[in-house]
Design a protein around this motif. Structure first.
Motif, mmCIF file in Angstrom:
data_model
loop_
_atom_site.group_PDB
_atom_site.id
_atom_site.type_symbol
_atom_site.label_atom_id
_atom_site.label_comp_id
_atom_site.label_asym_id
_atom_site.label_seq_id
_atom_site.Cartn_x
_atom_site.Cartn_y
_atom_site.Cartn_z
ATOM 1 N N ASP A 106 1.191 -1.372 0.048
ATOM 2 C CA ASP A 106 0.328 0.053 0.170
ATOM 3 C C ASP A 106 0.761 1.289 0.142
ATOM 4 O O ASP A 106 1.025 1.516 1.217
ATOM 5 C CB ASP A 106 -0.790 0.033 1.461
ATOM 6 N N PHE A 107 1.120 1.939 -0.960
ATOM 7 C CA PHE A 107 2.798 2.575 -1.392
ATOM 8 C C PHE A 107 1.475 3.823 -0.590
ATOM 9 O O PHE A 107 2.429 5.008 0.042
ATOM 10 C CB PHE A 107 2.700 2.759 -2.587
ATOM 11 N N ASP A 108 0.621 4.181 -0.822
ATOM 12 C CA ASP A 108 0.321 5.460 -0.508
ATOM 13 C C ASP A 108 0.164 5.650 0.634
ATOM 14 O O ASP A 108 0.448 6.893 1.462
ATOM 15 C CB ASP A 108 -1.685 5.951 -1.259
ATOM 16 N N ARG A 109 -0.589 4.608 1.773
ATOM 17 C CA ARG A 109 0.048 5.072 3.016
ATOM 18 C C ARG A 109 1.205 4.632 3.754
ATOM 19 O O ARG A 109 2.077 5.942 4.239
ATOM 20 C CB ARG A 109 -1.419 3.697 3.817
ATOM 21 N N ALA A 110 1.863 4.152 2.775
ATOM 22 C CA ALA A 110 3.230 3.625 3.794
ATOM 23 C C ALA A 110 3.887 5.119 3.129
ATOM 24 O O ALA A 110 4.731 5.758 4.114
ATOM 25 C CB ALA A 110 3.959 2.785 2.646
ATOM 26 N N LEU A 111 3.397 5.769 2.493
ATOM 27 C CA LEU A 111 4.445 7.097 1.709
ATOM 28 C C LEU A 111 4.253 8.545 3.256
ATOM 29 O O LEU A 111 4.861 9.285 3.716
ATOM 30 C CB LEU A 111 4.429 7.326 0.495
ATOM 31 N N ARG A 112 2.856 7.946 3.225
ATOM 32 C CA ARG A 112 2.043 8.777 4.118
ATOM 33 C C ARG A 112 2.958 8.621 5.887
ATOM 34 O O ARG A 112 3.076 10.761 6.170
ATOM 35 C CB ARG A 112 0.653 8.906 4.397
ATOM 36 N N THR A 113 2.566 7.913 6.561
ATOM 37 C CA THR A 113 3.729 7.553 7.144
ATOM 38 C C THR A 113 4.903 7.772 6.925
ATOM 39 O O THR A 113 5.689 8.520 8.014
ATOM 40 C CB THR A 113 3.438 5.827 7.464
ATOM 41 N N ALA A 114 5.704 6.942 6.493
ATOM 42 C CA ALA A 114 6.278 7.561 5.989
ATOM 43 C C ALA A 114 7.740 9.035 6.237
ATOM 44 O O ALA A 114 8.102 9.928 6.988
ATOM 45 C CB ALA A 114 7.927 7.378 4.840
ATOM 46 N N LEU A 115 6.540 10.321 5.618
ATOM 47 C CA LEU A 115 6.949 12.028 4.936
ATOM 48 C C LEU A 115 6.090 11.941 6.743
ATOM 49 O O LEU A 115 6.698 13.292 6.877
ATOM 50 C CB LEU A 115 6.226 12.587 4.136
ATOM 51 N N THR A 116 5.332 11.703 7.951
ATOM 52 C CA THR A 116 5.483 12.426 8.917
ATOM 53 C C THR A 116 5.753 11.840 10.281
ATOM 54 O O THR A 116 5.880 12.663 11.506
ATOM 55 C CB THR A 116 3.568 12.840 9.266
ATOM 56 N N TYR A 117 6.350 10.763 10.023
ATOM 57 C CA TYR A 117 7.157 10.093 10.964
ATOM 58 C C TYR A 117 8.034 10.882 11.662
ATOM 59 O O TYR A 117 7.702 11.067 13.387
ATOM 60 C CB TYR A 117 7.479 8.935 10.838
ATOM 61 N N PRO A 118 9.300 11.051 11.154
ATOM 62 C CA PRO A 118 9.876 12.081 11.292
ATOM 63 C C PRO A 118 9.747 13.553 12.213
ATOM 64 O O PRO A 118 10.143 14.038 13.145
ATOM 65 C CB PRO A 118 11.309 12.294 11.108
ATOM 66 N N LEU A 119 8.160 13.573 12.080
ATOM 67 C CA LEU A 119 8.191 15.558 12.229
ATOM 68 C C LEU A 119 7.732 15.101 14.096
ATOM 69 O O LEU A 119 7.884 15.667 14.108
ATOM 70 C CB LEU A 119 6.467 15.739 11.617
ATOM 71 N N PHE A 120 7.606 13.888 14.283
ATOM 72 C CA PHE A 120 6.744 13.971 15.940
ATOM 73 C C PHE A 120 8.218 13.599 16.863
ATOM 74 O O PHE A 120 8.182 13.971 18.008
ATOM 75 C CB PHE A 120 6.297 12.930 16.492
ATOM 76 N N ALA A 121 9.035 13.285 16.158
ATOM 77 C CA ALA A 121 10.875 13.638 16.403
ATOM 78 C C ALA A 121 11.207 14.706 16.704
ATOM 79 O O ALA A 121 12.129 14.840 17.836
ATOM 80 C CB ALA A 121 11.551 11.993 15.833
ATOM 81 N N ILE A 122 11.042 15.614 15.401
ATOM 82 C CA ILE A 122 11.759 16.658 15.362
ATOM 83 C C ILE A 122 11.230 18.147 17.048
ATOM 84 O O ILE A 122 11.458 18.678 17.208
ATOM 85 C CB ILE A 122 11.817 17.475 13.858
ATOM 86 N N ALA A 123 9.591 17.299 16.934
ATOM 87 C CA ALA A 123 8.985 18.218 17.904
ATOM 88 C C ALA A 123 9.506 17.644 19.514
ATOM 89 O O ALA A 123 9.727 19.099 19.732
ATOM 90 C CB ALA A 123 7.880 17.238 18.173
ATOM 91 N N ILE A 124 10.312 17.374 19.505
ATOM 92 C CA ILE A 124 11.213 17.253 21.216
ATOM 93 C C ILE A 124 12.790 17.838 20.770
ATOM 94 O O ILE A 124 13.547 17.809 22.400
ATOM 95 C CB ILE A 124 10.935 15.969 21.398
ATOM 96 N N LEU A 125 12.402 17.983 20.031
ATOM 97 C CA LEU A 125 14.156 18.786 19.550
ATOM 98 C C LEU A 125 14.159 20.224 20.467
ATOM 99 O O LEU A 125 14.915 20.947 21.141
ATOM 100 C CB LEU A 125 14.633 18.910 18.175
ATOM 101 N N PRO A 126 13.492 21.353 20.172
ATOM 102 C CA PRO A 126 13.495 22.100 21.155
ATOM 103 C C PRO A 126 13.266 22.333 22.423
ATOM 104 O O PRO A 126 14.399 22.802 23.240
ATOM 105 C CB PRO A 126 11.973 22.728 20.294
#
Length: 444
Positions: A93-113
């Protein structure tokens, strides 16, 4: 953006701009915790923090990487994210996998500040007390729902499991179990000034039991055993003190089981696993045995890169491995294996073992001074990333939000103590703050 960049990237810790940014970061993290019961509401403050995190990466990537515990957070992100990108090449399911891959790092980046701010400011203490206050409030609200039939907002009790402010989602127990290490540490600190604070975690434990989540109960057991053993060792507690705490805990658990036959029934069902049959496993795990078997067969068909995130259900159905629909596998290591293959599973386990090993080395380096912070960080991260977790899925947005908030709360005090070594206060038997090299279990 220029203002944000200067404030986050500047070298002066005393500027009015930086103090304002520090307060804003703490406020956004606190807001994200506050709105966890309301589903995707947590995504809005995390989105703002992600923006600040992207600015930090653009301006201060070498500095971020040079900070030991921020580097470990980034390595953990890469271990969970890069295999998702690789598995896109074979994703069902390329579309769902791509959406997850694009958004996943944003949650980790959110803790950097928050981690960046922790280099020069005490962010851990206020957030610990925020977590304690929220967890106790959520628990009291849920217990009130059990007793009165509805919580403070009118959400009804379904007669089986309490969900409190998390209604209609059954997330209360799991979220509380993830936050329990911080609840225990905050109550320990408060106990040096008021002994009654030591019983606050019991309210949370009772709510976890009444939530009916067996996965949350297992996580709670791990946390209580690890933290309890640490307190006994670190403070050389007398037998009567240990017995008193154990008695209060046992009585609280017994009370919760006595008033809730539904919770007792859910625990009794676990005994079905002893039958060593798929039917018994299904009864003990709410039909997850069938899901695990089907997912394992898919994983063995595609062992290297998996079938991509969110791709296991259609494959299992198409190949006749399962005739029942399912959204999640509910077993972390199998979820990673079937989604990203052996490559992803190796990266996941290596990152988890790596960060736990780094925490162990930190404990040996600094001894009694950092022991509570290291213990809390190790337990919290292990509970959040335990390979045999049977709740949620590694790749869902809500799971990811909770996971990275836990990582932030765990690592922030270590970053702070690495950059500024405050002199702790004494706590002794009351399990409060520590003093110098002769504190707790390290007394001569």
């Amino acid at each position: 953006m220029t203002f944000l960049g200067k404030a986050l990237g500047g070298d002066s810790a005393d500027s009015a701009q930086e103090r304002w940014i520090f307060g804003l970061v703490l406020g956004l993290v606190g807001l994200a915790l506050f709105v966890l019961p309301f589903g995707t509401g947590a995504f809005f403050p995390l989105a703002a923090l992600s923006l600040a995190g992207l600015v930090l990466i653009a301006l201060r990537l070498p500095g971020l990487w040079a900070e030991r515990w921020i580097r470990w957070a980034l390595l953990l992100l890469l271990a969970l994210w890069v295999p998702q990108l690789v598995s896109l090449t074979v994703a069902v399911d390329f579309d769902r996998a791509l959406r997850t891959a694009l958004t996943y790092p944003l949650f980790a980046i959110a803790i950097l500040p928050l981690l960046w701010v922790a280099r020069r400011r005490d962010v851990a203490t206020p957030l610990l007390y925020v977590v304690l206050a929220l967890a106790v409030f959520w628990s009291l609200d849920a217990v009130f729902q059990f007793v009165a039939g509805a919580n403070v907002l009118g959400y009804p009790y379904n007669g089986r499991r309490i969900d409190g402010l998390f209604h209609p989602n059954m997330r209360l127990g799991i979220v509380l179990a993830h936050l329990l290490p911080f609840v225990l540490e905050a109550s320990r600190r408060l106990a040096s000034r008021n002994r009654l604070a030591a019983v606050l975690p019991l309210i949370v434990v009772i709510a976890i039991l009444l939530s009916g989540s067996r996965a949350a109960m297992l996580a709670t057991l791990i946390t209580l055993v690890a933290y309890g053993a640490f307190l006994i060792w670190f403070y050389r507690l007398r037998i009567r003190t240990v017995s008193a705490f154990a008695l209060v805990l046992v009585l609280g658990v017994a009370l919760a089981l006595w008033v809730s036959p539904e919770t007792r029934d859910r625990l009794v069902v676990i005994s079905k696993m002893s039958e060593f049959s798929l039917e018994g496993l299904d009864q003990a795990t709410a039909k997850r045995g069938t899901i695990w078997l089907a997912s394992w067969r898919v994983a063995m068909d595609e062992p290297i890169l998996g079938v991509g995130v969110r791709g296991v259900e259609p494959v299992a159905e198409a190949r006749g491995y399962s005739d029942m629909p399912f959204a999640h596998i509910h077993l972390y290591f199998l979820d990673v294996l079937v989604s990203t293959g052996a490559v992803g599973l190796f990266a996941y386990l290596a990152a988890l073992l790596g960060i736990l090993s780094a925490l162990w080395r930190r404990a040996r380096e600094h001894g009694a001074v950092d022991s509570p912070d290291v213990l809390v960080a190790g337990v919290a991260i292990f509970v959040a990333l335990n390979p045999i977790n049977v709740h949620w899925t590694v790749y869902s947005s809500y799971t990811t939000a909770v996971l990275w908030l836990v990582v932030a709360l765990a690592l922030a005090p270590l970053i702070q103590s690495s950059n500024q070594r405050p002199v702790p206060e004494r706590g002794g038997e009351g399990m409060g703050e520590r003093t110098g090299p002769g504190a707790g279990g390290h007394q001569e």
